[in-house]
Design a protein around this motif. Structure first.
Motif, PDB file in Angstrom:
ATOM      1  N   ARG A 147       0.831  -1.208   0.000  1.00 32.85           N
ATOM      2  CA  ARG A 147       0.000   0.000   0.000  1.00 32.85           C
ATOM      3  C   ARG A 147       0.866   1.258   0.000  1.00 32.85           C
ATOM      4  O   ARG A 147       0.535   2.251  -0.659  1.00 32.85           O
ATOM      5  CB  ARG A 147      -0.945  -0.005   1.212  1.00 32.85           C
ATOM      6  N   ARG A 151       0.912   4.187  -2.981  1.00 33.70           N
ATOM      7  CA  ARG A 151       0.841   5.644  -2.816  1.00 33.70           C
ATOM      8  C   ARG A 151       2.027   6.325  -3.497  1.00 33.70           C
ATOM      9  O   ARG A 151       1.875   7.362  -4.142  1.00 33.70           O
ATOM     10  CB  ARG A 151       0.799   6.001  -1.322  1.00 33.70           C
ATOM     11  N   ASN A 179      -6.108  -1.537  -4.376  1.00 33.15           N
ATOM     12  CA  ASN A 179      -5.434  -2.778  -4.002  1.00 33.15           C
ATOM     13  C   ASN A 179      -6.367  -3.952  -4.263  1.00 33.15           C
ATOM     14  O   ASN A 179      -7.528  -3.944  -3.850  1.00 33.15           O
ATOM     15  CB  ASN A 179      -5.032  -2.753  -2.525  1.00 33.15           C
ATOM     16  N   VAL A 190      -7.418   2.817  -2.379  1.00 30.87           N
ATOM     17  CA  VAL A 190      -6.525   3.196  -1.288  1.00 30.87           C
ATOM     18  C   VAL A 190      -6.274   4.699  -1.331  1.00 30.87           C
ATOM     19  O   VAL A 190      -6.220   5.356  -0.307  1.00 30.87           O
ATOM     20  CB  VAL A 190      -5.201   2.414  -1.376  1.00 30.87           C
TER      21      VAL A 190
END
Length: 202
Positions: A147, A151, A179, A190
Motif C-alpha cells: 500500500r 501511494r 489494491n 486506497v
C-alpha cells in the motif's frame, strides 16, 4: 469498473463486449473508458477482474507496477490522445516484486540479477519507511509495504508527467490507486486523486 468487479467477485461475470460485432466495431479505432496501470502478475488480468470487454481498458503492466518512462509515456498517450477520464493504478496482495524488495534489504540477502534489481529498487523506499528505523531483519507486513508503494506510484506518476498532473488539476482526469485481493477478487481504493465518483478511499 466497480460494478464489473462486483460481478466478478460474485461469480456472475457477463463478459460484455467480447463478440464479433464489438471486434469489428473497434477495428477503426479505440475509445477506452479508463487506463489501468497494474502489476504483470498472471492473476491480475484486468479485463477479467473488472468484467470489461474489448476496447474498454487501456492496460499498461510491469512487475510491481513500477513507474518508468515507457509507463508514463503510455499513460500520457491514454490521457492526451485517447482522452481517458480515469487512470487506475492497481496493486495486489502477495506481490512477488514487493516480497523481493522486502528480502533485498535484509543483511544476508543474495544479490539479484541486475535487471531484476533495477525493477524492484523503486519499491525499496516503501520498505524502508515501513521499517521505520527498525532492524532490517524485522518481519514486515507485505500488504502494508504494498500500500505504501502504491501511494508512491501515484505520487511519482503525477510528478513525472506534467500532462497528467495538469489534466487532474483541470478536472479532466481522476487517478485511483487500488489494491486487489487475490483470494476475494475485490479491488478496493486506497488513494483517490481528483473526482472519481463516490468511491471512498480505504
Amino acid at each position: 469498473m466497480t460494478e464489473g468487479n462486483a460481478r466478478f467477485v460474485a461469480g456472475e461475470p457477463r463478459h460484455p463486449r467480447q463478440d464479433v460485432e464489438r471486434r469489428n466495431e473497434l477495428a477503426g479505432g479505440q475509445r477506452p473508458r479508463a487506463a489501468l496501470f497494474g502489476c504483470s502478475d498472471s492473476r491480475l488480468a484486468a479485463e477479467i477482474i473488472f468484467d470489461e470487454g474489448l476496447g474498454d481498458l487501456f492496460v499498461v503492466r510491469n512487475a510491481g507496477q513500477v513507474i518508468s518512462d515507457s509507463v508514463v509515456g503510455s499513460l500520457e498517450y491514454a490521457v492526451g490522445v485517447l482522452e481517458v477520464p480515469l487512470i487506475v493504478v492497481l496493486a495486489h496482495d502477495a506481490c512477488g516484486a514487493v516480497g523481493a524488495a522486502i528480502e533485498s534489504v535484509r543483511p544476508d540477502a543474495p544479490a539479484l540479477p541486475p535487471l531484476i534489481w533495477r525493477q524492484i529498487a523503486p519499491i525499496v523506499p516503501a520498505v524502508r519507511r515501513v521499517l521505520g528505523g527498525r532492524d532490517a531483519a524485522t518481519a514486515l507486513d507485505p500488504e502494508e509495504v504494498g500500500r505504501e508503494h502504491l501511494r508512491d506510484t501515484v505520487a511519482q506518476l503525477l510528478h513525472a508527467s506534467e500532462l497528467i498532473s495538469q489534466a487532474v488539476a483541470d478536472g479532466r482526469l481522476a487517478i485511483v490507486g487500488a489494491n486487489y485481493r487475490l483470494a476475494e477478487g475485490t479491488a478496493s481504493p486506497v488513494v483517490i486523486i481528483g473526482d472519481a465518483g463516490d468511491q471512498p478511499a480505504a
